[in-house]
Design an enzyme around this catalytic site. Sequence first.
Site, PDB file in Angstrom:
ATOM      1  N   LYS A 189      46.930 -13.801 -18.070  1.00  0.00           N
ATOM      2  CA  LYS A 189      47.527 -13.115 -16.813  1.00  0.00           C
ATOM      3  C   LYS A 189      48.983 -13.727 -16.836  1.00  0.00           C
ATOM      4  O   LYS A 189      49.227 -14.815 -16.724  1.00  0.00           O
ATOM      5  CB  LYS A 189      46.757 -13.490 -15.599  1.00  0.00           C
ATOM      6  CG  LYS A 189      45.598 -12.713 -15.216  1.00  0.00           C
ATOM      7  CD  LYS A 189      44.607 -13.294 -14.123  1.00  0.00           C
ATOM      8  CE  LYS A 189      45.117 -12.754 -12.980  1.00  0.00           C
ATOM      9  NZ  LYS A 189      44.453 -13.107 -11.603  1.00  0.00           N
TER      10      LYS A 189
ATOM     11  N   SER B   2      49.143 -14.983  -0.436  1.00  0.00           N
ATOM     12  CA  SER B   2      50.194 -14.655  -1.685  1.00  0.00           C
ATOM     13  C   SER B   2      50.123 -13.274  -2.220  1.00  0.00           C
ATOM     14  O   SER B   2      51.097 -12.886  -2.421  1.00  0.00           O
ATOM     15  CB  SER B   2      49.523 -15.653  -2.894  1.00  0.00           C
ATOM     16  OG  SER B   2      49.535 -16.835  -2.739  1.00  0.00           O
TER      17      SER B   2
ATOM     18  N   HIS C 129      48.695 -21.996   2.582  1.00  0.00           N
ATOM     19  CA  HIS C 129      48.263 -23.118   1.831  1.00  0.00           C
ATOM     20  C   HIS C 129      48.756 -24.228   2.274  1.00  0.00           C
ATOM     21  O   HIS C 129      48.074 -25.486   2.319  1.00  0.00           O
ATOM     22  CB  HIS C 129      48.943 -22.720   0.547  1.00  0.00           C
ATOM     23  CG  HIS C 129      48.316 -21.542  -0.156  1.00  0.00           C
ATOM     24  ND1 HIS C 129      49.369 -20.634  -0.841  1.00  0.00           N
ATOM     25  CD2 HIS C 129      47.103 -21.077  -0.541  1.00  0.00           C
ATOM     26  CE1 HIS C 129      48.565 -19.672  -1.215  1.00  0.00           C
ATOM     27  NE2 HIS C 129      47.453 -20.015  -1.421  1.00  0.00           N
TER      28      HIS C 129
ATOM     29  N   ARG D 123      39.881 -17.443   5.131  1.00  0.00           N
ATOM     30  CA  ARG D 123      40.759 -16.820   6.230  1.00  0.00           C
ATOM     31  C   ARG D 123      39.795 -15.711   6.924  1.00  0.00           C
ATOM     32  O   ARG D 123      40.297 -15.221   8.121  1.00  0.00           O
ATOM     33  CB  ARG D 123      41.709 -15.918   5.801  1.00  0.00           C
ATOM     34  CG  ARG D 123      43.026 -16.886   5.103  1.00  0.00           C
ATOM     35  CD  ARG D 123      43.832 -15.842   4.646  1.00  0.00           C
ATOM     36  NE  ARG D 123      42.998 -15.096   3.407  1.00  0.00           N
ATOM     37  CZ  ARG D 123      43.516 -14.824   2.179  1.00  0.00           C
ATOM     38  NH1 ARG D 123      44.664 -15.258   1.726  1.00  0.00           N
ATOM     39  NH2 ARG D 123      42.900 -13.826   1.327  1.00  0.00           N
TER      40      ARG D 123
END
Length: 159
Positions: free
Chosen positions: A47, A133, A23, A96
Amino acid sequence: MNNPRPPRIALFAGSFDPFTIGHQSIVDRGLEIFDRIVIGIGVNAGKKGWLPVEERKNSIERIYTGNNRVKVIEFDCLTTEAARREEARFLLRGVRSAADFEYERTLADINRNLSGIETVLIYALPCYASVSSSVVRELASYGADIRPYLPVPPPHKEE
């Protein structure tokens, strides 16, 4: 009489749970393109995150301490609405893999249709292509040292 162009502001949105060196690389490289980047931590009340949102925000702010071109916010609305609130005319996204690209292309089309906002993709450097992450969270769950995947904030200056 020349009118100055409006500042190029991009919103880099994500959960950043946690904010990784991947990031950081996207933000740092994005600063070569944009005048300012707003890092927006999307908050979904339904969440529970791995790290509390306030901890995520504070850790990202520490990384960019003293850089007035980076701002960190929390938001709980559509990404395009958060961008509008911050006067961002662009969304910044990292890619990515080919799978990421397809997903981001779909999001970019939807966001453009919703608001007219353009998405700018920056490809991950090869050394960060496997850093995510979710991988960092999984490593942490097994007690692995995750420090190599997390940005190092600048040293604290004594007053």
